[in-house]
Design an enzyme around this catalytic site. Structure first.
Site, PDB file in Angstrom:
ATOM      1  N   ARG A 254     -70.585  98.107 -84.372  1.00  0.00           N
ATOM      2  CA  ARG A 254     -70.385  97.592 -83.028  1.00  0.00           C
ATOM      3  C   ARG A 254     -71.493  98.156 -82.147  1.00  0.00           C
ATOM      4  NH1 ARG A 254     -67.970  94.953 -79.198  1.00  0.00           N
ATOM      5  NH2 ARG A 254     -67.890  95.834 -77.119  1.00  0.00           N
ATOM      6  N   ASP A 257     -72.078  98.486 -74.946  1.00  0.00           N
ATOM      7  CA  ASP A 257     -72.778  98.883 -73.726  1.00  0.00           C
ATOM      8  C   ASP A 257     -71.791  99.602 -72.801  1.00  0.00           C
ATOM      9  OD1 ASP A 257     -75.207  97.814 -74.585  1.00  0.00           O
ATOM     10  OD2 ASP A 257     -74.595  95.803 -73.961  1.00  0.00           O
ATOM     11  N   CYS A 270     -61.463  94.737 -67.955  1.00  0.00           N
ATOM     12  CA  CYS A 270     -62.312  94.234 -69.039  1.00  0.00           C
ATOM     13  C   CYS A 270     -61.789  94.718 -70.387  1.00  0.00           C
ATOM     14  CB  CYS A 270     -63.754  94.690 -68.820  1.00  0.00           C
ATOM     15  SG  CYS A 270     -63.891  96.463 -68.632  1.00  0.00           S
ATOM     16  N   GLU A 301     -74.668 100.694 -68.045  1.00  0.00           N
ATOM     17  CA  GLU A 301     -73.463 100.484 -67.232  1.00  0.00           C
ATOM     18  C   GLU A 301     -73.507  99.167 -66.466  1.00  0.00           C
ATOM     19  OE1 GLU A 301     -70.160 100.431 -65.889  1.00  0.00           O
ATOM     20  OE2 GLU A 301     -70.410 102.445 -66.738  1.00  0.00           O
ATOM     21  N   GLY A 302     -72.362  98.466 -66.502  1.00  0.00           N
ATOM     22  CA  GLY A 302     -72.236  97.235 -65.706  1.00  0.00           C
ATOM     23  C   GLY A 302     -73.316  96.224 -66.020  1.00  0.00           C
ATOM     24  N   ARG A 303     -73.528  95.937 -67.315  1.00  0.00           N
ATOM     25  CA  ARG A 303     -74.598  95.033 -67.767  1.00  0.00           C
ATOM     26  C   ARG A 303     -75.959  95.500 -67.247  1.00  0.00           C
ATOM     27  NH1 ARG A 303     -71.824  89.995 -65.693  1.00  0.00           N
ATOM     28  NH2 ARG A 303     -69.811  90.187 -66.661  1.00  0.00           N
ATOM     29  N   ASP A 341     -76.921  89.333 -65.815  1.00  0.00           N
ATOM     30  CA  ASP A 341     -76.973  90.398 -66.814  1.00  0.00           C
ATOM     31  C   ASP A 341     -78.384  90.966 -66.850  1.00  0.00           C
ATOM     32  OD1 ASP A 341     -76.989  91.686 -69.483  1.00  0.00           O
ATOM     33  OD2 ASP A 341     -75.082  90.651 -69.729  1.00  0.00           O
ATOM     34  N   ARG A 343     -79.096  93.586 -69.323  1.00  0.00           N
ATOM     35  CA  ARG A 343     -79.077  94.522 -70.450  1.00  0.00           C
ATOM     36  C   ARG A 343     -80.268  94.339 -71.390  1.00  0.00           C
ATOM     37  NH1 ARG A 343     -73.076  93.747 -72.499  1.00  0.00           N
ATOM     38  NH2 ARG A 343     -73.454  91.712 -71.564  1.00  0.00           N
TER      39      ARG A 343
HETATM   40 ZN   LIG Z   1     -65.911  96.947 -69.145  1.00  0.00          ZN
END
Ligand SMILES: [Zn+2]
Length: 429
Positions: A254, A257, A270, A301-303, A341, A343
């Site tokens: 896995r 993020d 989420c 963090e947070g995308r 996003d 990321r």
């Molecule tokens: Zn989350």
């Protein structure tokens, strides 16, 4: 040695200011000593050369930026406030990796790994000669051992999904892991190619949008490596690490993020923590069968928009007319952040190549944004494991439906009617 410039004396200072400030923005005209060369992707570490991002060296840095990612700013504070000596060199006795990882053939492909130093955990070993000659060469990767324990794993044991084996998983729920901390080291030509932009465009963007924090990005095209002041990642490995890189070894993985609110504090908006816990469960299963489980935990963090933006978006979602619903999930993020996003999963597969992975048998992720870069980087994915429905918190249905509609791996894509229904709690409920 580098160019120096006088700085004015500031009155009322407690300590005397240093006479001159060291500028590294241009190669020195008076000093013949050159930074050590780097041949990124060379199979032999002797030819690849060490990454030198420290200031106290016989011949200067060969990388822009400095060690410790975002924490480099705290080191600067510690030195500025007189609590740490600028010339302190770490004593690295007994800090060698607790497990041997690599080298793998992927390390010798300059395009497979561009955002970390594959030799970062072995610096003391492979660059011993340069260290003995006075170079301050620091590890950017550290490998250690730990036991972890999460309430979800107890529940999995109680439900009979996991069976303690007394080794990988103990009866008290302790799980043996090898964990790896990784600092980002960017080879700029390779990073630019991943984003399909020129190296010049990349350097200019990084320089301007950090408020001109690293002038060498634009003045030193000869320095190709950049240690950015950002968070890195942690890898948790389950099972026998020496089986990595072997064709027959089954891999469960896995790539997660960071989501501090859910991962650590159990916030229910989420599916981050439940999916992470499920990923760990799958990793333990695979390790017990002789494979290796891999959890990659990225500090994004947070995308990668950060937690302030994330919380602003939560408010906007819950205050909008008709309530929090999947239909407008991505729009609310875009209103605040300008994008959905940040990321940039383009760099994410590097760590998998570093671990010698060529095939993931069970990828515990439904994200198309993760799946596609993994596969297009040359890693085969056999099975994609969705989050079990029972693990999705009620308030997280909005996020899950929005992601399924946007291309998340799923059996059933929600239709327009489904997406219109408000499912999230109100802001003050
Ligand atoms: Zn989350």
């Amino acid at each position: 040695m580098t160019t120096t410039t006088d700085i004015p004396n500031i009155p009322n200072e407690k300590k005397p200011a240093p006479k001159s400030i060291v500028l590294t923005s241009h190669p020195s005209k008076t000093d013949s000593r050159k930074p050590l060369p780097i041949d990124w992707g060379a199979a032999d570490p002797g030819l690849r050369g060490p990454i030198v991002a420290t200031l106290q060296n016989p011949g200067g840095k060969n990388a822009v930026g400095t060690h410790s990612g975002a924490y480099s700013l705290y080191r600067a504070l510690a030195i500025a406030s007189g609590q740490l000596k600028a010339e302190h060199k770490p004593d690295l006795t007994n800090t060698a990796p607790a497990e041997r990882i690599g080298p793998f053939p992927q390390w010798a492909d300059p395009e497979k790994i561009v955002s970390m130093d594959p030799w970062g955990h072995m610096t003391s070993e492979v660059f011993a000669r340069q260290i003995a000659a006075g170079w301050d060469i620091r590890p950017t990767v550290a490998v250690t051992k730990a036991h972890i324990n999460m309430p979800e794993l107890h529940q999995a044991v109680q439900a009979g999904r996991l069976v303690p084996d007394g080794d990988i998983l103990a009866a008290n729920g302790d799980v043996k892991v090898t964990k790896v901390a990784v600092e980002p080291v960017w080879w700029l030509p390779g990073v630019a190619r991943r984003f399909k932009i020129s190296e010049t465009e990349l350097r200019r963007g990084l320089f301007e949008q950090t408020g001109g924090m690293f002038p060498e990005l634009v003045t030193r095209p000869d320095l190709k490596v950049f240690l950015p002041p950002i968070g890195g990642m942690t890898v948790y490995l389950f099972g026998d690490v020496s089986r990595l890189g072997k064709k027959e070894t089954r891999i469960a993985c896995r790539v997660h993020d960071e989501c501090n609110g859910s991962d650590v504090f159990g916030s229910d908006i989420c599916t981050c923590r439940p999916y992470l816990a499920h990923g760990i469960e799958v990793c333990i299963e695979e390790a017990q069968k002789g494979g290796v489980g891999v959890i990659v935990y990225n500090r994004k963090e947070g995308r990668a928009l950060g937690e302030v933006t994330k919380f602003l978006v939560y408010n906007a979602r819950k205050r909008q007319e008709a309530g929090d619903r999947a239909e407008t999930y991505f729009q609310r993020t875009e209103c605040v952040a300008g994008v959905q996003d940040m990321r940039f999963q383009e760099l994410m597969p590097d760590i998998l190549h570093w671990l010698g992975i060529a095939r993931i048998d069970r990828l515990v992720s439904m994200s198309n944004m993760k799946y596609e870069p993994i596969v297009s980087s040359g890693i085969a994915v056999v099975e994609r494991v969705p989050i079990p429905d029972a693990l999705i918190p009620a308030d997280a249905r909005v996020e899950m439906d929005a992601k399924k509609a946007a291309g998340y791996f799923t059996e059933k894509v929600p239709d327009a009617e489904e997406l219109k229904q408000a499912k999230g709690r109100g802001l003050t409920e």
